[in-house]
Design an enzyme around this catalytic site. Structure first.
Site, short mmCIF file in Angstrom:
data_model
loop_
_atom_site.label_atom_id
_atom_site.label_comp_id
_atom_site.label_asym_id
_atom_site.label_seq_id
_atom_site.Cartn_x
_atom_site.Cartn_y
_atom_site.Cartn_z
N SER A 1 7.93 -3.90 10.06
CA SER A 1 6.78 -3.27 10.71
C SER A 1 5.57 -4.19 10.78
CB SER A 1 6.40 -1.98 9.98
OG SER A 1 6.06 -2.25 8.63
N ILE B 1 0.82 -1.22 0.00
CA ILE B 1 0.00 0.00 0.00
C ILE B 1 0.85 1.26 0.00
CG2 ILE B 1 -2.27 -0.61 0.91
CD1 ILE B 1 -1.16 0.09 3.70
N HIS C 1 7.54 -11.74 5.03
CA HIS C 1 7.20 -11.35 3.65
C HIS C 1 8.47 -11.00 2.89
CE1 HIS C 1 6.86 -7.90 6.40
NE2 HIS C 1 7.37 -7.15 5.43
P1 AMP Z 1 8.13 -4.32 6.61
O1 AMP Z 1 8.32 -2.90 7.08
O2 AMP Z 1 9.31 -4.96 6.00
O3 AMP Z 1 7.52 -5.15 7.73
O4 AMP Z 1 7.07 -4.24 5.44
C1 AMP Z 1 5.70 -4.16 5.68
C2 AMP Z 1 5.07 -3.58 4.45
O5 AMP Z 1 3.68 -3.84 4.50
C3 AMP Z 1 5.21 -2.06 4.31
O6 AMP Z 1 5.93 -1.75 3.12
C4 AMP Z 1 3.78 -1.56 4.29
O7 AMP Z 1 3.59 -0.50 3.39
C5 AMP Z 1 3.01 -2.78 3.88
N1 AMP Z 1 1.63 -2.89 4.31
C6 AMP Z 1 1.16 -2.68 5.56
N2 AMP Z 1 -0.17 -2.90 5.60
C7 AMP Z 1 -0.53 -3.24 4.34
C8 AMP Z 1 -1.77 -3.60 3.72
N3 AMP Z 1 -2.92 -3.63 4.41
N4 AMP Z 1 -1.77 -3.91 2.40
C9 AMP Z 1 -0.61 -3.88 1.69
N5 AMP Z 1 0.58 -3.56 2.22
C10 AMP Z 1 0.63 -3.25 3.52
#
Ligand code: AMP
Length: 113
Positions: free
Chosen positions: A94, A31, A99
Site C-alpha cells: 500500500s 501505525i 520496506h
Molecule cells: P504495505 O501494505 O506492505 O505497503 O505496508 C505499508 C505499511 O505502512 C502498513 O502496515 C501501514 O500501516 C503502514 N503505514 C502507513 N503510513 C504510515 C505512517 N505514517 N507511519 C507508520 N506506518 C505507516
C-alpha cells in the site's frame, strides 16, 4: 519524491516513532500494528518496490536486514520474528517505498494469507 510518506518520515517532516536510523536506513513503528511488535525498516533513498531493486541497491538492501537484526535485538524478539516484503498491490503493498515489515511478539502461522 516529496509525495512519498516514508520519504517524509525519513526526512523528519512527518512524525513517526523511530526505533533506529542511520545514514542509509530508518526503522519506525507501523501505525496499524499487526503484531505486538511491528516495525517498518526502509532505505532512506526512495526505492518503490522490491521489483525495482537494482544491483546498485544490493548494499542498502543488505543493510535493511542488518537493521532488522538490530531492531529485533533491541525489542527482544530475536527468538522468533517474521520479515515480510509485499511487492505490488496484488501482494498487499500500500506504500510504494520499499520496506521490511518486522513482526514479532506472537506466534505466526504458514502459509500467510
Ligand atoms: P504495505 O501494505 O506492505 O505497503 O505496508 C505499508 C505499511 O505502512 C502498513 O502496515 C501501514 O500501516 C503502514 N503505514 C502507513 N503510513 C504510515 C505512517 N505514517 N507511519 C507508520 N506506518 C505507516
Amino acid at each position: 519524491m516529496s509525495e512519498c510518506i516514508f520519504c517524509a518520515i525519513v526526512r523528519g517532516e512527518v512524525p513517526a516513532d523511530i526505533v533506529y536510523q542511520d545514514e542509509r536506513v530508518t526503522a519506525f513503528y507501523d501505525i496499524h500494528p499487526a503484531a505486538p511488535v511491528h516495525v517498518l525498516i526502509v532505505p532512506n533513498a526512495h526505492i518503490a518496490r522490491a521489483a525495482d531493486v537494482t544491483p546498485e541497491d544490493a548494499a542498502v538492501v543488505g543493510e535493511l536486514f542488518v537493521a532488522a537484526r538490530r531492531v529485533a535485538e533491541t525489542l527482544e524478539v530475536s527468538e522468533g520474528y517474521r520479515l515480510v516484503v509485499n511487492n505490488g498491490r496484488r501482494a498487499g503493498q500500500s506504500v510504494f517505498h520499499l520496506h521490511l515489515h518486522l513482526l514479532g511478539g506472537r506466534a505466526f502461522t504458514w502459509p500467510p494469507g
